[in-house]
Write a protein that holds these residues in place. Structure first.
Motif, PDB file in Angstrom:
ATOM      1  N   PHE A  76       0.833  -1.196   0.000  1.00 41.28           N
ATOM      2  CA  PHE A  76       0.000   0.000   0.000  1.00 41.28           C
ATOM      3  C   PHE A  76       0.871   1.250   0.000  1.00 41.28           C
ATOM      4  O   PHE A  76       0.593   2.210  -0.730  1.00 41.28           O
ATOM      5  N   ASN A  77       1.932   1.254   0.788  1.00 38.76           N
ATOM      6  CA  ASN A  77       2.835   2.397   0.803  1.00 38.76           C
ATOM      7  C   ASN A  77       3.536   2.573  -0.531  1.00 38.76           C
ATOM      8  O   ASN A  77       3.703   3.698  -1.018  1.00 38.76           O
ATOM      9  N   ASP A  78       3.939   1.463  -1.142  1.00 34.44           N
ATOM     10  CA  ASP A  78       4.568   1.546  -2.468  1.00 34.44           C
ATOM     11  C   ASP A  78       3.604   2.164  -3.473  1.00 34.44           C
ATOM     12  O   ASP A  78       3.998   3.007  -4.294  1.00 34.44           O
ATOM     13  N   PHE A  79       2.333   1.752  -3.391  1.00 41.10           N
ATOM     14  CA  PHE A  79       1.319   2.331  -4.280  1.00 41.10           C
ATOM     15  C   PHE A  79       1.158   3.823  -4.026  1.00 41.10           C
ATOM     16  O   PHE A  79       1.153   4.637  -4.973  1.00 41.10           O
ATOM     17  N   LEU A  80       1.027   4.212  -2.754  1.00 33.96           N
ATOM     18  CA  LEU A  80       0.796   5.621  -2.430  1.00 33.96           C
ATOM     19  C   LEU A  80       1.903   6.508  -2.958  1.00 33.96           C
ATOM     20  O   LEU A  80       1.652   7.533  -3.613  1.00 33.96           O
ATOM     21  N   TRP A  81       3.140   6.138  -2.658  1.00 34.67           N
ATOM     22  CA  TRP A  81       4.251   7.041  -2.952  1.00 34.67           C
ATOM     23  C   TRP A  81       4.673   7.017  -4.408  1.00 34.67           C
ATOM     24  O   TRP A  81       5.588   7.739  -4.810  1.00 34.67           O
ATOM     25  N   GLN A  82       3.967   6.219  -5.220  1.00 35.78           N
ATOM     26  CA  GLN A  82       4.109   6.325  -6.669  1.00 35.78           C
ATOM     27  C   GLN A  82       3.132   7.337  -7.251  1.00 35.78           C
ATOM     28  O   GLN A  82       3.198   7.656  -8.437  1.00 35.78           O
ATOM     29  N   TYR A  85      -0.445  14.155  -6.316  1.00 33.94           N
ATOM     30  CA  TYR A  85      -1.755  14.582  -5.809  1.00 33.94           C
ATOM     31  C   TYR A  85      -2.708  14.573  -7.008  1.00 33.94           C
ATOM     32  O   TYR A  85      -3.029  15.604  -7.592  1.00 33.94           O
ATOM     33  N   ASN A  86      -3.148  13.374  -7.371  1.00 35.42           N
ATOM     34  CA  ASN A  86      -3.826  13.175  -8.652  1.00 35.42           C
ATOM     35  C   ASN A  86      -5.284  12.760  -8.463  1.00 35.42           C
ATOM     36  O   ASN A  86      -5.805  12.764  -7.345  1.00 35.42           O
ATOM     37  N   ASP A  87      -5.933  12.408  -9.559  1.00 33.92           N
ATOM     38  CA  ASP A  87      -7.357  12.068  -9.503  1.00 33.92           C
ATOM     39  C   ASP A  87      -7.618  10.837  -8.635  1.00 33.92           C
ATOM     40  O   ASP A  87      -8.653  10.755  -7.953  1.00 33.92           O
ATOM     41  N   THR A  88      -6.709   9.880  -8.644  1.00 30.35           N
ATOM     42  CA  THR A  88      -6.879   8.686  -7.814  1.00 30.35           C
ATOM     43  C   THR A  88      -6.921   9.058  -6.340  1.00 30.35           C
ATOM     44  O   THR A  88      -7.792   8.604  -5.582  1.00 30.35           O
ATOM     45  N   ILE A  89      -5.980   9.900  -5.920  1.00 31.59           N
ATOM     46  CA  ILE A  89      -5.912  10.323  -4.522  1.00 31.59           C
ATOM     47  C   ILE A  89      -7.138  11.164  -4.160  1.00 31.59           C
ATOM     48  O   ILE A  89      -7.733  10.985  -3.083  1.00 31.59           O
ATOM     49  N   GLY A 121      -3.595   5.538   8.502  1.00 29.81           N
ATOM     50  CA  GLY A 121      -2.539   6.433   8.949  1.00 29.81           C
ATOM     51  C   GLY A 121      -1.563   6.767   7.845  1.00 29.81           C
ATOM     52  O   GLY A 121      -1.126   7.921   7.698  1.00 29.81           O
ATOM     53  N   ASP A 122      -1.210   5.779   7.025  1.00 35.13           N
ATOM     54  CA  ASP A 122      -0.295   6.023   5.920  1.00 35.13           C
ATOM     55  C   ASP A 122      -0.930   6.913   4.856  1.00 35.13           C
ATOM     56  O   ASP A 122      -0.262   7.755   4.248  1.00 35.13           O
ATOM     57  N   PHE A 123      -2.221   6.720   4.633  1.00 32.59           N
ATOM     58  CA  PHE A 123      -2.929   7.574   3.668  1.00 32.59           C
ATOM     59  C   PHE A 123      -2.950   9.024   4.152  1.00 32.59           C
ATOM     60  O   PHE A 123      -2.681   9.955   3.376  1.00 32.59           O
ATOM     61  N   LEU A 136      -5.060  21.597   6.605  1.00 38.34           N
ATOM     62  CA  LEU A 136      -6.514  21.667   6.419  1.00 38.34           C
ATOM     63  C   LEU A 136      -7.067  20.312   5.985  1.00 38.34           C
ATOM     64  O   LEU A 136      -8.032  19.809   6.577  1.00 38.34           O
ATOM     65  N   ASP A 137      -6.474  19.717   4.963  1.00 40.32           N
ATOM     66  CA  ASP A 137      -7.010  18.455   4.455  1.00 40.32           C
ATOM     67  C   ASP A 137      -6.840  17.323   5.459  1.00 40.32           C
ATOM     68  O   ASP A 137      -7.745  16.484   5.621  1.00 40.32           O
ATOM     69  N   VAL A 138      -5.709  17.260   6.141  1.00 41.34           N
ATOM     70  CA  VAL A 138      -5.522  16.238   7.172  1.00 41.34           C
ATOM     71  C   VAL A 138      -6.555  16.418   8.280  1.00 41.34           C
ATOM     72  O   VAL A 138      -7.145  15.450   8.777  1.00 41.34           O
TER      73      VAL A 138
END
Length: 297
Positions: A76-82, A85-89, A121-123, A136-138
């Motif tokens: 999941f972390n590997d996916f996130l950090w690839q 701040y895009n449409d998926t996120i 938490g990682d997200f 703000l977003d967090v």
């Protein structure tokens, strides 16, 4: 930043109106915990989906349930950090906000039952690092309730058992408005609140949480504040979950004074200014919430 289940920097004491209980005894599954706590029965189904849910909430639960069963933290972390701040996120943010907003306590149960804490938490940590509006977003995403309160009573004391955060205040306040969090809140057996208005919150706060440059910060009776709150799981016995609620759990002040109709954000953490008219503040924060909730790729 990962949720720490047993590290509690302070306790917000909220008693909820319907299916919640407030106790003054030890938590049976966490006997060293000496503060007030709350209980809720575990969800009847997992994931807790129903046909009367809004579609985005339904999809959000199905997606998170699938994620929790099919991916490791590392993957999941590997996916996130690839990602950028895009449409998926942004789509993930939309589902995540709506799921908590729909019913915070159902989500708290699901988060614990599905062992989602570290993934979430990682997200949140990713959002903090990549969003153009990080604090703000967090704050918006990770909070279980967001709103303004007026303090009615403060009891100041020194916590001699604390290693660091010893300068404490026990605060009782009336809830003036809720931006996020639909559950009615109530303080039971509390004479400092007008009994005709039981929408009430109690919490502890430590001066040390606010850093070296905010030593003058204090919570004052009669003062209005804007608060971001986080439900925090403690433990479970059979079909009962035990939890508490905190005003602080992520970077940022989390408690913002409202003085002379202006919200005071000394470090401009939220990005709206250090001294912003409260009506403008509500417009700005609601606009950002609507952007998150209505995003379409």
């Amino acid at each position: 930043m990962k949720k720490l289940l047993f590290f509690l920097p302070g306790i917000v004491l909220i008693s909820l109106f319907f299916n919640f209980s407030l106790y003054g005894q030890n938590v049976p599954c966490y006997p060293e915990y000496q503060f007030l706590f709350y209980t809720i029965q575990t969800n009847q189904s997992n994931p807790p989906i129903s046909t009367d849910m809004p579609l985005d909430v339904f999809i959000g639960y199905l997606a998170m349930d699938s994620l929790s069963k099919s991916i490791s933290i590392k993957d999941f972390n590997d996916f996130l950090w690839q990602q950028t701040y895009n449409d998926t996120i942004k789509t993930m943010m939309r589902y995540f906000y709506k799921v908590i907003e729909y019913d915070p306590t159902i989500f708290l149960n699901f988060e614990m039952d599905a062992s989602l804490g570290f993934l979430i938490g990682d997200f949140i940590e990713f959002i903090d690092g990549r969003s153009p509006y990080p604090v703000l977003d967090v704050s918006l995403l990770s909070s279980y309730f967001i709103g303004s309160v007026t303090v009615t009573f403060v009891y100041n004391y020194t916590d001699t058992s604390a290693v660091w955060a010893r300068t404490k205040s026990l605060v009782t306040a009336r809830i003036d408005s809720l931006i996020k969090g639909e559950t009615p809140l109530i303080c039971r057996n509390n004479l400092s609140i007008n009994q005709t208005n039981n929408r009430c919150i109690q919490f502890e706060i430590a001066k040390e949480w606010f850093g070296q440059d905010t030593t003058e910060f204090s919570i004052l009776p009669g003062q209005q504040y804007f608060i971001f709150g986080d439900y925090r799981y403690l433990c479970n016995v059979d079909s009962t979950n035990y939890y508490t609620i905190l005003p602080l759990g992520r970077p940022g002040r989390r408690v913002y004074p409202i003085i002379e109709n202006n919200l005071i954000d000394l470090d401009n953490e939220l990005g709206f200014g250090v001294n912003v008219n409260i009506n403008d503040f509500y417009n700005n924060i609601n606009n950002r919430i609507n952007e998150i909730k209505s995003f379409q790729p």
